[in-house]
Design an enzyme around this catalytic site. Structure first.
Site, PDB file in Angstrom:
ATOM      1  N   GLU A 285       0.690  -1.315  -0.056  1.00  0.00           N
ATOM      2  CA  GLU A 285      -0.155  -0.249  -0.040  1.00  0.00           C
ATOM      3  C   GLU A 285       1.128   1.009   0.176  1.00  0.00           C
ATOM      4  O   GLU A 285       0.286   2.339  -0.790  1.00  0.00           O
ATOM      5  CB  GLU A 285      -0.741   0.223   1.238  1.00  0.00           C
ATOM      6  CG  GLU A 285      -2.208  -0.038   0.960  1.00  0.00           C
ATOM      7  CD  GLU A 285      -3.335   0.117   2.578  1.00  0.00           C
ATOM      8  OE1 GLU A 285      -2.794   0.184   3.291  1.00  0.00           O
ATOM      9  OE2 GLU A 285      -4.880  -0.758   1.515  1.00  0.00           O
ATOM     10  N   HIS A 306       8.391 -26.766  -1.936  1.00  0.00           N
ATOM     11  CA  HIS A 306       7.886 -27.751  -2.712  1.00  0.00           C
ATOM     12  C   HIS A 306       6.577 -27.416  -3.273  1.00  0.00           C
ATOM     13  O   HIS A 306       6.010 -28.483  -3.666  1.00  0.00           O
ATOM     14  CB  HIS A 306       7.422 -29.361  -0.859  1.00  0.00           C
ATOM     15  CG  HIS A 306       8.377 -29.172  -0.818  1.00  0.00           C
ATOM     16  ND1 HIS A 306       9.363 -30.373  -1.099  1.00  0.00           N
ATOM     17  CD2 HIS A 306       9.200 -29.307   0.662  1.00  0.00           C
ATOM     18  CE1 HIS A 306       9.900 -30.760   0.265  1.00  0.00           C
ATOM     19  NE2 HIS A 306      10.433 -29.794   0.505  1.00  0.00           N
ATOM     20  N   LYS A 420     -14.754   0.194  -3.872  1.00  0.00           N
ATOM     21  CA  LYS A 420     -15.272  -0.034  -2.951  1.00  0.00           C
ATOM     22  C   LYS A 420     -16.281   1.039  -3.705  1.00  0.00           C
ATOM     23  O   LYS A 420     -17.916   0.743  -3.156  1.00  0.00           O
ATOM     24  CB  LYS A 420     -14.809   0.882  -1.455  1.00  0.00           C
ATOM     25  CG  LYS A 420     -13.821   0.430  -0.730  1.00  0.00           C
ATOM     26  CD  LYS A 420     -13.623   1.343   0.385  1.00  0.00           C
ATOM     27  CE  LYS A 420     -12.285   0.589   1.524  1.00  0.00           C
ATOM     28  NZ  LYS A 420     -11.935   1.852   1.969  1.00  0.00           N
TER      29      LYS A 420
HETATM   30  O1  PA5 Z   1      -4.197   1.463   5.481  1.00  0.00           O
HETATM   31  C1  PA5 Z   1      -5.861   1.214   5.438  1.00  0.00           C
HETATM   32  O2  PA5 Z   1      -5.674   2.329   5.544  1.00  0.00           O
HETATM   33  C2  PA5 Z   1      -6.573   0.808   5.437  1.00  0.00           C
HETATM   34  O3  PA5 Z   1      -5.471  -0.787   5.515  1.00  0.00           O
HETATM   35  C3  PA5 Z   1      -6.727   0.184   6.468  1.00  0.00           C
HETATM   36  O4  PA5 Z   1      -6.371   0.360   6.968  1.00  0.00           O
HETATM   37  C4  PA5 Z   1      -8.222  -0.686   5.902  1.00  0.00           C
HETATM   38  O5  PA5 Z   1      -9.223   0.060   4.625  1.00  0.00           O
HETATM   39  C5  PA5 Z   1      -9.599  -0.967   7.398  1.00  0.00           C
HETATM   40  O6  PA5 Z   1     -10.027   0.914   7.452  1.00  0.00           O
HETATM   41  P1  PA5 Z   1     -10.899   1.310   8.904  1.00  0.00           P
HETATM   42  O7  PA5 Z   1      -9.682   1.172   9.995  1.00  0.00           O
HETATM   43  O8  PA5 Z   1     -10.481   2.680   8.168  1.00  0.00           O
HETATM   44  O9  PA5 Z   1     -11.938   0.683   8.763  1.00  0.00           O
END
Ligand code: PA5
Length: 445
Positions: A285, A306, A420
């Site tokens: 990310e 393996h 989303k």
């Molecule tokens: O790194 C990030 O921003 C995402 O992985 C969020 O942590 C994830 O989408 C969960 O978001 P939230 O804590 O707002 O539910």
């Protein structure tokens, strides 16, 4: 410093001069982090978190964990992505991937809200059965679909089982300090709440209440975990390639420049599996944007030798590998002698399994290097809290440095919104009507 980075097995691929050439870019990246002058600078709370955390809240986390351990046989942790992976990673690494099955004084811990599988949720409900349980719902935004939907399910179960008054005492919400649907609900219902600081993004939040409450419920010493992170924070302020965070960022950027577009994280202990998942989110990310970035992958060794071993040894030569090597096992196990010796393995009789695993690691390391896969090794003394705290901070710092060196903003994640929007449109969320029609037409094509 507890952890040590060994780069000698990238020498055939990268020279010391090439690594040294990164020092100006790393100096600039470190200054952006320290002075908050780079992109994403409103998400740098993790940088000094091991020192600057809220002590009062930390004590409340410990007290809540003690209560959950005393009144619950199961804890349901609801969250996804950065609100999930860190806690699971630490619990599996320090306790066990078989944590729930092993005899223990602490509650079983079930992670839900990280998928939309009805079967997976129903299996957890079955496993809880009629045992006493608590819920820790974790969402910074408070609006993420997966945890929000699954929280409805477990909240209903909880209220039916205990009635509203006791249910409210068994639900713990970890969320924004002031905003969002979860914060509003928690305030209205009177749940105990813990804060995800504004300036700490999800994937950097394991050392906040996001990770610490479930981790403490598992009986892990969170003070020692924070101490390890704090030690790393202080030690890794030093500039230069003796700093493992700097050296790792330089090495992986140079290997990427030379065509190694995929980094495989490997470990020879299955307890590390979810640490690798946490690392994949952190690096994927942070770096995978603007049509660039190293693709983070992981393998469990020796199991995957393996399966994926063939590709790593002999497939497309676009791989670099980082091995987290653990300096000792927590237990011993001698290979038994067998009078018949049909498998021809009596030469191992009496030798400890850790030693066998070590030779598998060393032999594989050399084979992979010979096959054209540069190997970085991160030596970790043991599976203990302080070492892991240091490793977590090392990875976070190296990620910030590496992202800036790569030229991206390591603290945003614009790409995760696309799915989303489509999902909401297809599910008929009000306001998404035009999008829904367009998507349905494409799907019907
Ligand atoms: O790194 C990030 O921003 C995402 O992985 C969020 O942590 C994830 O989408 C969960 O978001 P939230 O804590 O707002 O539910």
């Amino acid at each position: 410093m507890r952890i040590a980075l060994d780069l000698k097995n990238i020498r055939n691929f990268v020279s010391q001069d090439e690594l040294n050439a990164y020092i100006p870019a790393l100096t600039d990246a470190a200054s952006k982090l320290a002075n908050g002058t780079g992109e994403g600078n409103d998400f740098l709370g993790w940088l000094n978190l091991p020192e600057n955390y809220d002590r009062e809240e930390f004590a409340r986390i410990q007290a809540a964990a003690a209560k959950i351990r005393s009144d619950s046989k199961a804890l349901v942790v609801i969250g996804i992505g950065g609100s999930y992976l860190g806690a699971r990673a630490v619990i599996e690494f320090l306790r066990s991937p078989l944590y729930n099955q092993l005899p223990k004084e602490t509650p079983d811990i079930y992670f839900v809200g990280n998928n939309l599988s009805a079967d997976a949720v129903n299996e957890v409900i079955t496993l809880i059965g009629d045992r006493d349980f608590s819920i820790n719902v974790i969402s910074k935004s408070g609006t993420t679909t997966e945890p929000a939907v699954i929280f409805r399910v477990f909240k209903e179960l909880m209220y039916k089982r205990y009635g509203a008054e006791e249910a409210r005492r068994r639900i713990y919400a970890t969320t924004d300090k002031a905003r969002g649907a979860l914060k509003t609900l928690a305030t209205a219902e009177g749940y105990e709440t813990f804060v995800i600081p504004d300036n700490v993004g999800g994937r950097y939040s394991v050392l906040t209440a996001v990770g610490l409450l479930p981790i403490a419920c598992a009986g892990i010493d969170i003070e020692a975990l924070m101490q390890g992170a704090q030690d790393a924070m202080i030690e890794m302020r030093s500039p230069g390639l003796d700093n493992p965070a700097w050296a790792y960022a330089a090495a992986r950027n140079e290997l990427f420049r030379k065509g190694k577009g995929i980094e495989i994280l490997a470990c020879y202990d299955p307890s590390f599996r979810f640490m690798a998942e946490w690392w994949k989110q952190l690096y994927g990310e942070s770096e995978g944007k603007d049509k660039t970035g190293i693709f983070p992958a992981s393998v469990d060794l020796t199991a995957d030798l393996h399966s994926m071993g063939q590709y790593i040894q002999d497939g497309v030569r676009n791989l670099m590998e980082t091995v987290v090597h653990i300096g000792r096992a927590n237990t011993t196990l001698a290979v038994p002698n067998d009078d018949d010796n049909l498998d021809g393995l009596n030469f191992l009789s009496g030798r400890d399994l850790y030693e066998v695993n070590e030779q598998a690691f060393l032999g594989t390391l050399l084979a992979h290097v010979d096959g054209g896969v540069p190997n970085m090794v991160i030596n970790l003394p043991a599976r203990d809290e302080a070492s892991l705290g240091e490793l977590i901070y090392f990875y976070e710092l190296a990620c910030g440095l590496s992202g800036y060196v790569l030229g991206v903003n390591p603290f945003n994640q614009p790409g995760v919104e696309a799915y989303k929007v489509n999902m909401f449109a297809l599910l008929g969320k009000p306001g998404y009507e035009d999008k829904q029609a367009a998507l349905k037409a494409r799907l019907a094509d």
